[in-house]
Design an enzyme around this catalytic site. Structure first.
Site, PDB file in Angstrom:
ATOM      1  N   HIS A   1      58.539  36.632  37.477  1.00  0.00           N
ATOM      2  CA  HIS A   1      57.362  35.792  38.532  1.00  0.00           C
ATOM      3  C   HIS A   1      56.063  35.470  37.382  1.00  0.00           C
ATOM      4  CE1 HIS A   1      55.530  33.541  40.793  1.00  0.00           C
ATOM      5  NE2 HIS A   1      54.783  34.472  41.359  1.00  0.00           N
TER       6      HIS A   1
ATOM      7  N   ASN B   1      50.343  30.013  38.345  1.00  0.00           N
ATOM      8  CA  ASN B   1      51.397  30.597  39.252  1.00  0.00           C
ATOM      9  C   ASN B   1      51.910  29.195  40.117  1.00  0.00           C
ATOM     10  OD1 ASN B   1      52.929  31.424  41.553  1.00  0.00           O
ATOM     11  ND2 ASN B   1      51.551  32.997  41.963  1.00  0.00           N
TER      12      ASN B   1
ATOM     13  N   CYS C   1      57.074  33.114  46.336  1.00  0.00           N
ATOM     14  CA  CYS C   1      57.321  32.964  45.192  1.00  0.00           C
ATOM     15  C   CYS C   1      58.852  33.549  44.812  1.00  0.00           C
ATOM     16  CB  CYS C   1      56.253  33.706  44.161  1.00  0.00           C
ATOM     17  SG  CYS C   1      54.634  33.026  44.583  1.00  0.00           S
TER      18      CYS C   1
HETATM   19  N1  ACO Z   1      36.085  34.040  38.408  1.00  0.00           N
HETATM   20  C1  ACO Z   1      35.126  34.976  38.297  1.00  0.00           C
HETATM   21  N2  ACO Z   1      35.026  35.780  38.888  1.00  0.00           N
HETATM   22  C2  ACO Z   1      35.916  36.226  39.951  1.00  0.00           C
HETATM   23  C3  ACO Z   1      36.898  35.133  40.349  1.00  0.00           C
HETATM   24  C4  ACO Z   1      36.956  34.114  39.193  1.00  0.00           C
HETATM   25  N3  ACO Z   1      37.953  33.014  39.476  1.00  0.00           N
HETATM   26  N4  ACO Z   1      37.774  35.661  41.106  1.00  0.00           N
HETATM   27  C5  ACO Z   1      37.150  36.729  41.628  1.00  0.00           C
HETATM   28  N5  ACO Z   1      36.304  37.114  40.749  1.00  0.00           N
HETATM   29  C6  ACO Z   1      35.340  38.253  41.147  1.00  0.00           C
HETATM   30  C7  ACO Z   1      35.474  38.855  42.193  1.00  0.00           C
HETATM   31  O1  ACO Z   1      34.771  38.322  43.266  1.00  0.00           O
HETATM   32  C8  ACO Z   1      35.064  40.182  41.974  1.00  0.00           C
HETATM   33  O2  ACO Z   1      33.581  40.385  42.076  1.00  0.00           O
HETATM   34  P1  ACO Z   1      32.698  41.455  42.819  1.00  0.00           P
HETATM   35  O3  ACO Z   1      33.148  42.707  42.023  1.00  0.00           O
HETATM   36  O4  ACO Z   1      31.248  40.954  42.473  1.00  0.00           O
HETATM   37  O5  ACO Z   1      33.191  41.393  44.294  1.00  0.00           O
HETATM   38  C9  ACO Z   1      35.329  40.679  40.643  1.00  0.00           C
HETATM   39  O6  ACO Z   1      35.695  39.325  40.048  1.00  0.00           O
HETATM   40  C10 ACO Z   1      36.688  41.554  40.576  1.00  0.00           C
HETATM   41  O7  ACO Z   1      37.401  41.181  41.227  1.00  0.00           O
HETATM   42  P2  ACO Z   1      38.922  41.862  41.380  1.00  0.00           P
HETATM   43  O8  ACO Z   1      39.773  41.416  42.657  1.00  0.00           O
HETATM   44  O9  ACO Z   1      38.522  43.425  41.321  1.00  0.00           O
HETATM   45  O10 ACO Z   1      39.551  41.395  40.314  1.00  0.00           O
HETATM   46  P3  ACO Z   1      41.184  41.585  39.705  1.00  0.00           P
HETATM   47  O11 ACO Z   1      40.791  42.253  38.217  1.00  0.00           O
HETATM   48  O12 ACO Z   1      41.650  42.454  40.592  1.00  0.00           O
HETATM   49  O13 ACO Z   1      41.569  40.395  39.460  1.00  0.00           O
HETATM   50  C11 ACO Z   1      43.278  38.922  40.245  1.00  0.00           C
HETATM   51  C12 ACO Z   1      41.832  39.322  40.466  1.00  0.00           C
HETATM   52  C13 ACO Z   1      43.405  38.229  39.209  1.00  0.00           C
HETATM   53  C14 ACO Z   1      43.485  37.895  41.588  1.00  0.00           C
HETATM   54  C15 ACO Z   1      44.542  39.908  40.497  1.00  0.00           C
HETATM   55  O14 ACO Z   1      43.996  40.789  41.375  1.00  0.00           O
HETATM   56  C16 ACO Z   1      45.809  39.564  40.709  1.00  0.00           C
HETATM   57  O15 ACO Z   1      46.351  38.971  39.928  1.00  0.00           O
HETATM   58  N6  ACO Z   1      46.428  39.905  41.769  1.00  0.00           N
HETATM   59  C17 ACO Z   1      47.620  39.324  42.178  1.00  0.00           C
HETATM   60  C18 ACO Z   1      47.666  37.858  42.456  1.00  0.00           C
HETATM   61  C19 ACO Z   1      48.916  37.113  42.826  1.00  0.00           C
HETATM   62  O16 ACO Z   1      49.732  37.475  41.824  1.00  0.00           O
HETATM   63  N7  ACO Z   1      48.948  36.364  43.559  1.00  0.00           N
HETATM   64  C20 ACO Z   1      50.220  35.445  43.559  1.00  0.00           C
HETATM   65  C21 ACO Z   1      51.472  36.115  44.344  1.00  0.00           C
HETATM   66  S1  ACO Z   1      52.640  35.189  44.493  1.00  0.00           S
HETATM   67  C22 ACO Z   1      52.703  34.173  46.006  1.00  0.00           C
HETATM   68  O17 ACO Z   1      53.580  34.490  46.737  1.00  0.00           O
HETATM   69  C23 ACO Z   1      51.981  33.027  45.929  1.00  0.00           C
END
Ligand code: ACO
Length: 336
Positions: free
Chosen positions: A263, A293, A123
């Site tokens: 980003h 993203n 990214c």
């Molecule tokens: N729908 C419903 N529930 C979900 C989903 C979904 N799409 N995805 C995850 N969950 C669940 C998980 O399984 C977890 O359930 P559990 O507690 O029973 O295990 C629960 O939701 C909470 O998961 P968390 O990981 O704690 O959720 P969080 O609040 O951290 O949000 C997210 C997850 C959105 C991915 C966040 O961590 C995030 O945005 N991280 C950064 C990701 C990012 O920016 N990535 C791109 C980088 S750029 C690149 O180089 C490509």
């Protein structure tokens, strides 16, 4: 304060003289995703801010999107294909391992006099590419450079993994950079990486480490793996330090910045970043609700949209800041 390496300003300035972008027609909404994985519009919206994303058609490759964005940027810049000296294209979803996607774009544009190569910085790729272009221009190697950020992450997504498949979309953004006598243009760029964190956000397979074999394919090693929580935390700290570094390097205060383009990964990451930088959200450009993203394309598409919406006046300072797999992070200040 950040620890600054020695900095020697270059005598020439690279200006952004045109921008462009392209996203595929097909819109994939959160509601549609509810039919694919166990998720909900409410969860995706509240955790990420994303409402929909664009998905490329099966015969629409990274190079096709890149060339469409590039043509828009060239038209705005009034630059013909044969005037382009260099094409630098950022992607982690190339059409082919080789030739470089930049070469495919060269062919599509007919930019016969250009040297072409790809940059892989996930990214952060667009800002890495912008800086590479700036270096070539400022050292008088080239005068006119086409920079493109393009990704088709829909081809790397595991569509049965709800943790990742809701986050990404496809698209491309481009900018034409040229040497201009006036000093407005890219003021400073900061780039860093930390390979120790490579495994928190990656596509482990498809390369020589885990080649495409029937066994590896079944294990979906060729799709995106992500530790979301760790990525979230590192995204905030790395983008904050990158932004502060660029400001310090440019001798500017955050209040001098008219528009911040971060980003476009997650609205919560952006809100925390804005809070830490003490920037009102009105100054922050957001389009992740519409596109998700789009990796290397994200900042480039946002820059083009903001430019075309008249968000910048001549002389305004624009701060772009990114993070991505690698890990990589970067920031760039442009005087418009
Ligand atoms: N729908 C419903 N529930 C979900 C989903 C979904 N799409 N995805 C995850 N969950 C669940 C998980 O399984 C977890 O359930 P559990 O507690 O029973 O295990 C629960 O939701 C909470 O998961 P968390 O990981 O704690 O959720 P969080 O609040 O951290 O949000 C997210 C997850 C959105 C991915 C966040 O961590 C995030 O945005 N991280 C950064 C990701 C990012 O920016 N990535 C791109 C980088 S750029 C690149 O180089 C490509």
């Amino acid at each position: 304060m950040v620890n600054l390496p020695p900095y020697s300003p270059l005598s020439r300035t690279a200006s952004i003289i045109g921008t462009g972008s392209y996203v595929p027609q097909r819109i994939l909404t959160n509601t549609e995703l509810e039919k694919i994985v166990d998720t909900s519009d409410a969860w995706i919206t509240s955790r990420t801010g994303i409402k929909e994303r664009r998905i490329a058609a099966s015969d629409e490759f990274t190079s096709h999107m890149a060339a469409k964005a590039a043509r828009e940027a060239m038209e705005q810049a009034r630059v013909q294909a044969n005037e382009i000296d260099l094409i630098v294209l950022a992607t982690v979803s190339p059409d082919t391992f080789f030739p470089a996607t930049a070469c495919h774009v060269q062919r599509l544009l007919g930019a016969k006099h250009a040297a072409c190569f790809d940059i892989s910085a996930a990214c952060s790729g667009f800002l890495y590419s912008l800086e590479v272009a700036r270096q070539f221009i400022c050292t008088s190697t080239y005068d006119t450079v086409l920079v493109v950020g393009a990704d088709r992450l829909s081809s790397l997504v595991n569509w049965s993994d709800r943790n990742t498949c809701v986050l990404f979309g496809d698209g491309a953004g481009a900018a034409v950079l040229q040497y201009r006598k006036e000093s407005r243009g890219i003021i400073t760029t900061f780039m860093r990486s930390n390979g120790d964190y490579g495994n928190i956000l990656c596509t482990p397979g498809g390369g020589c480490a885990l080649p495409v074999t029937p066994e590896n394919f079944v294990k979906r090693f060729n799709t995106i793996r992500m530790n979301g929580k760790e990525t979230f935390k590192l995204a905030i700290t790395s983008m904050q330090s990158a932004a502060l570094y660029a400001l310090q390097q440019a001798g500017l205060a955050i209040s001098d910045i008219e528009c911040i383009i971060p980003h476009q990964a997650n609205i919560r990451i952006i809100e925390v970043l804005a809070d830490r930088l003490k920037v009102p959200m009105e100054k922050v450009y957001i389009n992740l609700d519409r596109f998700g993203n789009t990796s290397a394309a994200a900042v480039a598409i946002a820059l083009d949209e903001a430019n075309r919406n008249g968000r910048f006046k001549a002389g305004d300072y624009v701060l772009m800041v990114t993070f991505g797999g690698g890990l990589t992070w970067a920031s760039s200040i442009v005087q418009w």
